[in-house]
Motif scaffolding. Structure first.
Motif, short mmCIF file in Angstrom:
data_model
loop_
_atom_site.label_atom_id
_atom_site.label_comp_id
_atom_site.label_asym_id
_atom_site.label_seq_id
_atom_site.Cartn_x
_atom_site.Cartn_y
_atom_site.Cartn_z
N VAL A 58 -8.00 -17.65 8.78
CA VAL A 58 -6.69 -17.62 8.13
C VAL A 58 -6.15 -16.20 8.24
CG1 VAL A 58 -5.40 -18.00 6.01
CG2 VAL A 58 -7.36 -19.46 6.56
N SER A 59 -5.04 -16.07 8.89
CA SER A 59 -4.44 -14.75 9.06
C SER A 59 -3.68 -14.36 7.80
CB SER A 59 -3.49 -14.75 10.26
OG SER A 59 -4.20 -15.06 11.45
N ALA A 60 -3.67 -13.08 7.54
CA ALA A 60 -2.90 -12.58 6.42
C ALA A 60 -1.41 -12.76 6.71
CB ALA A 60 -3.21 -11.11 6.19
N GLY A 77 3.10 11.00 -1.51
CA GLY A 77 1.82 11.26 -2.16
C GLY A 77 0.69 10.56 -1.43
N ARG A 78 -0.53 10.80 -1.91
CA ARG A 78 -1.70 10.12 -1.36
C ARG A 78 -1.85 8.79 -2.07
NH1 ARG A 78 -6.74 12.78 -2.32
NH2 ARG A 78 -7.55 11.74 -0.47
N VAL A 79 -1.67 7.71 -1.33
CA VAL A 79 -1.70 6.40 -1.95
C VAL A 79 -2.42 5.43 -1.03
CG1 VAL A 79 0.57 5.84 -1.00
CG2 VAL A 79 -0.27 4.55 -2.94
N GLY A 80 -3.13 4.48 -1.63
CA GLY A 80 -3.81 3.43 -0.88
C GLY A 80 -3.62 2.10 -1.59
N VAL A 81 -3.44 1.05 -0.80
CA VAL A 81 -3.22 -0.29 -1.34
C VAL A 81 -4.11 -1.27 -0.60
CG1 VAL A 81 -1.55 -2.17 -1.64
CG2 VAL A 81 -0.83 0.20 -1.99
N ALA A 82 -4.69 -2.21 -1.33
CA ALA A 82 -5.48 -3.29 -0.72
C ALA A 82 -5.22 -4.57 -1.48
CB ALA A 82 -6.97 -2.96 -0.72
N CYS A 91 -7.43 -9.97 4.20
CA CYS A 91 -7.20 -8.73 3.47
C CYS A 91 -6.07 -7.96 4.13
CB CYS A 91 -8.47 -7.87 3.43
SG CYS A 91 -8.31 -6.36 2.43
N VAL A 92 -5.19 -7.43 3.33
CA VAL A 92 -4.11 -6.55 3.78
C VAL A 92 -4.32 -5.20 3.12
CG1 VAL A 92 -1.65 -6.07 3.49
CG2 VAL A 92 -2.39 -8.33 4.25
#
Length: 366
Positions: A58-60, A77-82, A91-92
């Protein structure tokens, strides 16, 4: 009769003997089967199990991936999202593998360590615990108002856990941390459960003192002594300590790692079902961060989370986070981690980023 079967030339006595042998032979052949060698045992041919069906890939959602990438790219800024789909597995992420300061997000790992010990029968939520003045820490600690006199405040493991998660009470969390064996016990839990790329720091007192460039003293827990001591430090010393922290945080964790951990919590891979449900339910009753990710959760959806906020210096904040489980009305769920490691952006702008991530997940649901 003997005379009819055998000619007269055979003596009667011999003829009778031959006749009896012949009759006996006929009877045996007619009624008694001749012994034969048993057939070899049959060996069943090996039955090959049909090959398992190939896992359904299953593709995101491409729109979600593009939106998350744009939100992170345009943020200062330094930012990360999951974002991980717990039901479909995709997972994106954007900058999801870099370690960013957790701050109070790390209270989740203390709570999981407590509940893991409960699953093992080594503690109960109603075990008594005393909180004394020497247990006080700094910053947000509502329980401090209840700690009076030499007797302190009589409470339980369960109440401390509730306060740590729903109110982000630092003293409640640090008292729990000491109760389960200190930072080493939490690190052992993370290692045993293969929760990689998640660090656990030295506890609230030492972590905050190091971030400010101070050495912890018990007096810092009283009044605003910590703030006064921090304000007396030379500006360059404070900046150097701040930079050391945000560049390599001792409590650093990757957003992908946290999203994966939350997904495993929801699936029941980390704790018993009873403890998993308890922890998720407690996260859903949290009072903190109402305008972070929770601000974009639509009616009919449920959301359980843990926030984390670090110290400010010159308009910058060392850690402004929200991580949690978003559950749709149809039961499908998502683990989301939005972590801002260092930013000069205003609080409303940070909250807008978090809400935009949730809104994008909701828009692409199904």
């Amino acid at each position: 009769m003997v005379a009819q079967i055998f000619p007269d030339r055979f003596p009667k006595r011999l003829a009778a003997l031959l006749l009896s042998i012949t009759l006996a032979s006929c009877v045996r052949d007619a009624h008694v089967p001749v012994a034969t060698a048993p057939p070899p045992p049959s060996v069943p041919l090996p039955v090959r199990a049909p090959p398992p069906p190939a896992p359904r890939v299953v593709s995101a959602p491409s729109a979600l991936a593009a939106n998350v990438a744009t939100l992170v790219r345009d943020f200062d800024g330094r930012v990360g999202v999951a974002v991980r789909s717990i039901d479909q597995g995709w997972c994106v992420d954007s900058n999801g593998a870099q370690r960013l300061p957790q701050q109070s997000v790390s209270k989740l790992w203390v709570a999981m360590t407590v509940l893991d010990l409960r699953d093992a029968g080594r503690l109960r939520l109603d075990d008594p615990v005393t909180v004394r003045r020497e247990d006080l820490t700094l910053f947000h600690q509502p329980i401090a108002a209840l700690v009076k006199g030499e007797d302190g405040y009589q409470t339980t493991v369960g109440e401390l856990l509730q306060r740590a998660l729903t109110m982000s009470d630092n003293t409640a969390n640090d008292r729990l941390l000491r109760f389960v064996g200190g930072p080493g016990a939490v690190r052992d839990f993370l290692q045993r459960k293969a929760l990689d790329n998640i660090r656990f720091g030295p506890g609230e007192r030492l972590l905050q003192a190091q971030t400010a460039g101070l050495i912890w003293k018990p007096d810092f827990a009283l009044g605003n002594a910590f703030t006064r001591a921090r304000a007396k430090l030379p500006t360059l010393d404070r900046i150097a300590a701040f930079e050391r922290y945000v560049s390599d945080p001792p409590d650093g964790a990757a957003p992908i790692a946290i999203a994966n951990a939350l997904a495993r919590l929801k699936r029941g891979d980390l704790l018993s079902k009873v403890s998993s449900d308890y922890l998720i339910g407690t996260m859903e009753s949290s009072h903190t961060g109402k305008q972070r990710m929770r601000g974009a959760v639509p009616p009919g959806w449920s959301f359980g989370h843990k926030t984390g906020t670090g110290q400010d210096l010159g308009g910058r904040t060392a850690g402004y986070n929200d991580v949690g489980l978003l559950i749709a009305p149809d039961g499908k769920s998502y683990a989301i981690a939005v972590m801002i490691g260092d930013t000069p952006k205003s609080i409303p702008a940070r909250q807008a980023l978090m809400q935009a991530v949730v809104a994008s997940v909701v828009a692409n649901h199904g």
